[in-house]
Scaffold this motif. Structure first.
Motif, PDB file in Angstrom:
ATOM      1  N   PHE A  66      -5.880  15.509  -0.795  1.00 57.27           N
ATOM      2  CA  PHE A  66      -7.319  15.472  -1.057  1.00 57.27           C
ATOM      3  C   PHE A  66      -7.840  14.070  -1.359  1.00 57.27           C
ATOM      4  O   PHE A  66      -9.029  13.800  -1.204  1.00 57.27           O
ATOM      5  CB  PHE A  66      -7.674  16.406  -2.215  1.00 57.27           C
ATOM      6  CG  PHE A  66      -7.433  17.851  -1.908  1.00 57.27           C
ATOM      7  CD1 PHE A  66      -8.314  18.556  -1.092  1.00 57.27           C
ATOM      8  CD2 PHE A  66      -6.318  18.504  -2.406  1.00 57.27           C
ATOM      9  CE1 PHE A  66      -8.088  19.886  -0.796  1.00 57.27           C
ATOM     10  CE2 PHE A  66      -6.084  19.840  -2.115  1.00 57.27           C
ATOM     11  CZ  PHE A  66      -6.973  20.536  -1.302  1.00 57.27           C
ATOM     12  N   SER A  67      -6.973  13.200  -1.851  1.00 57.45           N
ATOM     13  CA  SER A  67      -7.423  11.848  -2.171  1.00 57.45           C
ATOM     14  C   SER A  67      -6.228  10.912  -2.262  1.00 57.45           C
ATOM     15  O   SER A  67      -5.087  11.353  -2.421  1.00 57.45           O
ATOM     16  CB  SER A  67      -8.199  11.818  -3.494  1.00 57.45           C
ATOM     17  OG  SER A  67      -7.321  12.109  -4.575  1.00 57.45           O
ATOM     18  N   ASN A  68      -6.522   9.610  -2.167  1.00 58.62           N
ATOM     19  CA  ASN A  68      -5.507   8.580  -2.335  1.00 58.62           C
ATOM     20  C   ASN A  68      -5.718   7.901  -3.681  1.00 58.62           C
ATOM     21  O   ASN A  68      -6.823   7.447  -3.987  1.00 58.62           O
ATOM     22  CB  ASN A  68      -5.614   7.532  -1.220  1.00 58.62           C
ATOM     23  CG  ASN A  68      -5.380   8.127   0.152  1.00 58.62           C
ATOM     24  OD1 ASN A  68      -4.515   8.968   0.344  1.00 58.62           O
ATOM     25  ND2 ASN A  68      -6.171   7.694   1.126  1.00 58.62           N
ATOM     26  N   GLU A  69      -4.662   7.814  -4.477  1.00 61.11           N
ATOM     27  CA  GLU A  69      -4.757   7.174  -5.776  1.00 61.11           C
ATOM     28  C   GLU A  69      -4.528   5.673  -5.616  1.00 61.11           C
ATOM     29  O   GLU A  69      -3.535   5.256  -5.028  1.00 61.11           O
ATOM     30  CB  GLU A  69      -3.733   7.768  -6.741  1.00 61.11           C
ATOM     31  CG  GLU A  69      -3.892   7.265  -8.166  1.00 61.11           C
ATOM     32  CD  GLU A  69      -2.935   7.959  -9.131  1.00 61.11           C
ATOM     33  OE1 GLU A  69      -2.951   7.601 -10.321  1.00 61.11           O
ATOM     34  OE2 GLU A  69      -2.173   8.840  -8.690  1.00 61.11           O
ATOM     35  N   ARG A  70      -5.439   4.874  -6.137  1.00 67.77           N
ATOM     36  CA  ARG A  70      -5.377   3.420  -5.936  1.00 67.77           C
ATOM     37  C   ARG A  70      -5.496   2.664  -7.254  1.00 67.77           C
ATOM     38  O   ARG A  70      -6.258   3.035  -8.139  1.00 67.77           O
ATOM     39  CB  ARG A  70      -6.504   2.952  -5.013  1.00 67.77           C
ATOM     40  CG  ARG A  70      -6.451   3.525  -3.617  1.00 67.77           C
ATOM     41  CD  ARG A  70      -5.515   2.745  -2.711  1.00 67.77           C
ATOM     42  NE  ARG A  70      -5.415   3.379  -1.409  1.00 67.77           N
ATOM     43  CZ  ARG A  70      -6.338   3.270  -0.469  1.00 67.77           C
ATOM     44  NH1 ARG A  70      -7.416   2.536  -0.680  1.00 67.77           N
ATOM     45  NH2 ARG A  70      -6.172   3.874   0.684  1.00 67.77           N
ATOM     46  N   ASN A  71      -4.751   1.579  -7.329  1.00 64.90           N
ATOM     47  CA  ASN A  71      -4.806   0.686  -8.471  1.00 64.90           C
ATOM     48  C   ASN A  71      -5.888  -0.372  -8.242  1.00 64.90           C
ATOM     49  O   ASN A  71      -6.211  -0.708  -7.106  1.00 64.90           O
ATOM     50  CB  ASN A  71      -3.437   0.024  -8.663  1.00 64.90           C
ATOM     51  CG  ASN A  71      -3.308  -0.713  -9.975  1.00 64.90           C
ATOM     52  OD1 ASN A  71      -2.944  -1.876 -10.009  1.00 64.90           O
ATOM     53  ND2 ASN A  71      -3.597  -0.037 -11.083  1.00 64.90           N
ATOM     54  N   THR A  72      -6.436  -0.899  -9.319  1.00 64.98           N
ATOM     55  CA  THR A  72      -7.500  -1.900  -9.250  1.00 64.98           C
ATOM     56  C   THR A  72      -6.942  -3.251  -8.823  1.00 64.98           C
ATOM     57  O   THR A  72      -5.923  -3.695  -9.340  1.00 64.98           O
ATOM     58  CB  THR A  72      -8.158  -2.053 -10.630  1.00 64.98           C
ATOM     59  OG1 THR A  72      -8.583  -0.772 -11.089  1.00 64.98           O
ATOM     60  CG2 THR A  72      -9.347  -2.986 -10.568  1.00 64.98           C
ATOM     61  N   VAL A  73      -7.626  -3.911  -7.889  1.00 65.57           N
ATOM     62  CA  VAL A  73      -7.213  -5.243  -7.456  1.00 65.57           C
ATOM     63  C   VAL A  73      -8.093  -6.299  -8.117  1.00 65.57           C
ATOM     64  O   VAL A  73      -9.240  -6.038  -8.481  1.00 65.57           O
ATOM     65  CB  VAL A  73      -7.288  -5.384  -5.919  1.00 65.57           C
ATOM     66  CG1 VAL A  73      -6.336  -4.423  -5.249  1.00 65.57           C
ATOM     67  CG2 VAL A  73      -8.709  -5.156  -5.415  1.00 65.57           C
ATOM     68  N   ALA A  74      -7.548  -7.508  -8.260  1.00 65.93           N
ATOM     69  CA  ALA A  74      -8.287  -8.611  -8.874  1.00 65.93           C
ATOM     70  C   ALA A  74      -9.297  -9.192  -7.896  1.00 65.93           C
ATOM     71  O   ALA A  74      -9.087  -9.204  -6.685  1.00 65.93           O
ATOM     72  CB  ALA A  74      -7.318  -9.693  -9.342  1.00 65.93           C
ATOM     73  N   LEU A  75     -10.405  -9.696  -8.436  1.00 68.37           N
ATOM     74  CA  LEU A  75     -11.488 -10.253  -7.622  1.00 68.37           C
ATOM     75  C   LEU A  75     -11.539 -11.782  -7.677  1.00 68.37           C
ATOM     76  O   LEU A  75     -12.393 -12.388  -7.029  1.00 68.37           O
ATOM     77  CB  LEU A  75     -12.824  -9.687  -8.104  1.00 68.37           C
ATOM     78  CG  LEU A  75     -12.999  -8.178  -7.918  1.00 68.37           C
ATOM     79  CD1 LEU A  75     -14.219  -7.690  -8.682  1.00 68.37           C
ATOM     80  CD2 LEU A  75     -13.111  -7.829  -6.448  1.00 68.37           C
ATOM     81  N   GLN A  76     -10.634 -12.399  -8.420  1.00 72.44           N
ATOM     82  CA  GLN A  76     -10.657 -13.858  -8.520  1.00 72.44           C
ATOM     83  C   GLN A  76     -10.511 -14.496  -7.130  1.00 72.44           C
ATOM     84  O   GLN A  76      -9.645 -14.102  -6.343  1.00 72.44           O
ATOM     85  CB  GLN A  76      -9.539 -14.356  -9.438  1.00 72.44           C
ATOM     86  CG  GLN A  76      -9.915 -14.408 -10.905  1.00 72.44           C
ATOM     87  CD  GLN A  76     -10.161 -13.061 -11.538  1.00 72.44           C
ATOM     88  OE1 GLN A  76      -9.643 -12.051 -11.079  1.00 72.44           O
ATOM     89  NE2 GLN A  76     -10.936 -13.033 -12.602  1.00 72.44           N
ATOM     90  N   GLY A  77     -11.356 -15.472  -6.846  1.00 73.53           N
ATOM     91  CA  GLY A  77     -11.320 -16.147  -5.556  1.00 73.53           C
ATOM     92  C   GLY A  77     -11.953 -15.376  -4.417  1.00 73.53           C
ATOM     93  O   GLY A  77     -11.858 -15.778  -3.256  1.00 73.53           O
ATOM     94  N   ALA A  78     -12.650 -14.273  -4.731  1.00 70.77           N
ATOM     95  CA  ALA A  78     -13.177 -13.393  -3.683  1.00 70.77           C
ATOM     96  C   ALA A  78     -14.215 -14.080  -2.807  1.00 70.77           C
ATOM     97  O   ALA A  78     -14.345 -13.752  -1.622  1.00 70.77           O
ATOM     98  CB  ALA A  78     -13.773 -12.127  -4.309  1.00 70.77           C
TER      99      ALA A  78
END
Length: 473
Positions: free
Chosen positions: A142-154
């Motif tokens: 039903f869904s994919n579990e995902r970890n938060t990624v860093a935004l530094q340098g985005a």
């Protein structure tokens, strides 16, 4: 009763007299989190430094804890990126599986600093959200579990993707022109900034064979954001996330122009987040400093890291985790050139905002090549790869495809800052860097096998190198 009326009544009840300015909505003590706005058309034409104006407001919004007074919640809408009405309403306002699952951007992006990654406890569940407002199972079908990624340098990442997209599309245009002129089909290898994206064949009638493209969509647009590489811009990412995680609908996608309603989610609030406020969020993320190297390491660590960095290249890891890519321009336009329908586009504004990232001290400190281009030390290639196989499916255990990207395909993770972003893997369930390396399959199988064949001392030097790449606190 309006906020102003409620405040006036409260003042009478308390027996106090308030100045007229205090009766404004929002009051200084208001529980609203969204309080300021920016006219981006006026700002673009004013000559003011857009970073100076937008970055502080964007930081406030990124750290703000949104409330129902801001329009948090989406009782009649799903998390879908295309405005979609619910079939069955969620019984709770907050719901970890289908959202809303947070009331602040920084509640997930906070390690080791605001804008960074998140612990396993901050994982989100990714689904398209078309079926209903909620579901009550963590079953991966039903869904994919995902970890938060860093935004530094985005900001630099998006600028690289824009330049590479422009280059690839130019190669396609030149190919079609040659084929029309010659009357003969032709196949070319597509490459930009040293990264190969497979082959493209053109025919005299103007059609294309895209079956041999690699790691990119058929439209030749690089989409560097999300773990699957499906979002082209920080703006698109922000519009998606504010609705998905917070129940805050951006006017540019959920407003009357696209949906025919000023209150698409039916929560009684209109104009929940404006184009100017989205631009502020974009400016904050685009100006987050790029990760760097740990300073003042003991000699033994420095020596091990130097040996590990060399081995990292020798065993083939740097073929995907490319140490640096050259960037021509540091002018970040918002909206960007590849923002599409449902996200504010350049055609929707009088002129795009221009954020000159070259004015930032941390950008000035980055190395340049002999052509004056900034060398962005991302340790990535902005390309999707098959990262799992039958023998090693750790990175391919999702059951749902996302935006037509196969389940075992992910974009190369940029390794800058990886020493600060444990745990690892798209689910955040891998505790050490060595476990993450040994989890690689598919296109990375040879590098994984080469790592496994090293001595323990050699392996530890690679870990020392990776641990030296940090997000400065």
């Amino acid at each position: 009763m309006t906020g102003k009326s409620r405040l006036a009544v409260s003042a009478l009840v308390l027996g106090i007299t308030l100045p007229a300015s205090a009766l404004a909505d929002p009051a200084p003590w208001s529980e609203r989190a969204i309080k300021e706005d920016v006219d981006i058309d006026a700002l673009a034409q004013s000559g003011e430094d857009a970073i100076t104006v937008l970055q502080p407001l964007g930081e406030e919004l990124f750290k703000a804890k949104f409330t129902t007074l801001d329009g948090a919640g989406r009782p009649d809408a799903t998390r879908a990126i295309v405005p979609t009405k619910v079939r069955r309403k969620a019984p709770q306002a907050f719901q970890r599986l289908a959202g809303m699952d947070a009331n602040s951007c920084s509640s997930c992006h906070n390690e080791p600093v605001i804008g960074g990654s998140g612990a396993f406890t901050a994982n989100v569940f990714v689904s398209e959200g078309f079926e209903s407002a909620d579901f009550d199972t963590t079953d991966p079908q039903f869904s994919n579990e995902r970890n938060t990624v860093a935004l530094q340098g985005a900001g630099l990442i998006e600028l690289l993707a824009r330049e590479m997209t422009t280059d690839l599309r130019s190669q396609r245009t030149d190919l079609l022109a040659r084929v029309r002129k010659s009357g003969q089909e032709e196949t070319v290898s597509l490459e930009t900034k040293g990264v190969s994206f497979g082959k493209l064949t053109a025919f005299p009638d103007g059609t294309l064979d895209v079956s041999r493209l690699e790691g990119i969509d058929d439209d030749l647009t690089l989409r560097p954001f999300s773990q699957k590489g499906v979002f082209a811009s920080l703006r698109q990412f922000s519009v998606n996330a504010t609705n998905d995680h917070h129940g805050i609908q951006a006017v540019e996608r959920f407003g009357a122009e696209w949906t025919g309603s000023d209150d698409f989610d039916g929560d009684g609030h209109t104009g929940e987040i404006s184009p100017g406020q989205i631009s502020a969020l974009v400016a904050f993320q685009a100006t987050l400093p790029a990760p760097t190297r740990k300073q003042d390491l003991p000699d033994v660590w420095q020596q091990a890291a130097a040996k590990g960095e060399a081995l990292f290249g020798t065993i083939g890891c740097s073929s995907c985790h490319i140490p640096e890519l050259p960037l021509e321009s540091l002018i970040f336009q918002d909206p960007g050139p590849f923002d599409t329908a449902g996200t504010l586009r350049q055609s929707d504004v009088k002129a795009p905002l221009e954020l000159d990232l070259g004015t930032l001290d941390w950008v000035k400190a980055l190395p340049r090549d002999d052509q004056g281009r900034v060398l962005v030390p991302l340790y990535g290639d902005l390309k999707r790869h098959t990262i799992a196989d039958a023998a090693n499916d750790t990175f391919g255990n999702e059951l749902l495809a996302q935006r037509f990207v196969a389940r075992d395909v992910f974009i190369t993770s940029e390794l800058w800052g990886i020493g600060s972003t444990a745990p690892y893997g798209h689910r955040g369930d891998i505790t050490t860097l060595e476990e993450a390396i040994l989890a690689h399959g598919g296109a990375a199988s040879d590098s994984r096998k080469a790592y496994a064949g090293l001595t323990e001392t050699e392996q530890q030097t690679i870990i020392a190198f990776l641990r030296s790449l940090e997000i400065a606190e």
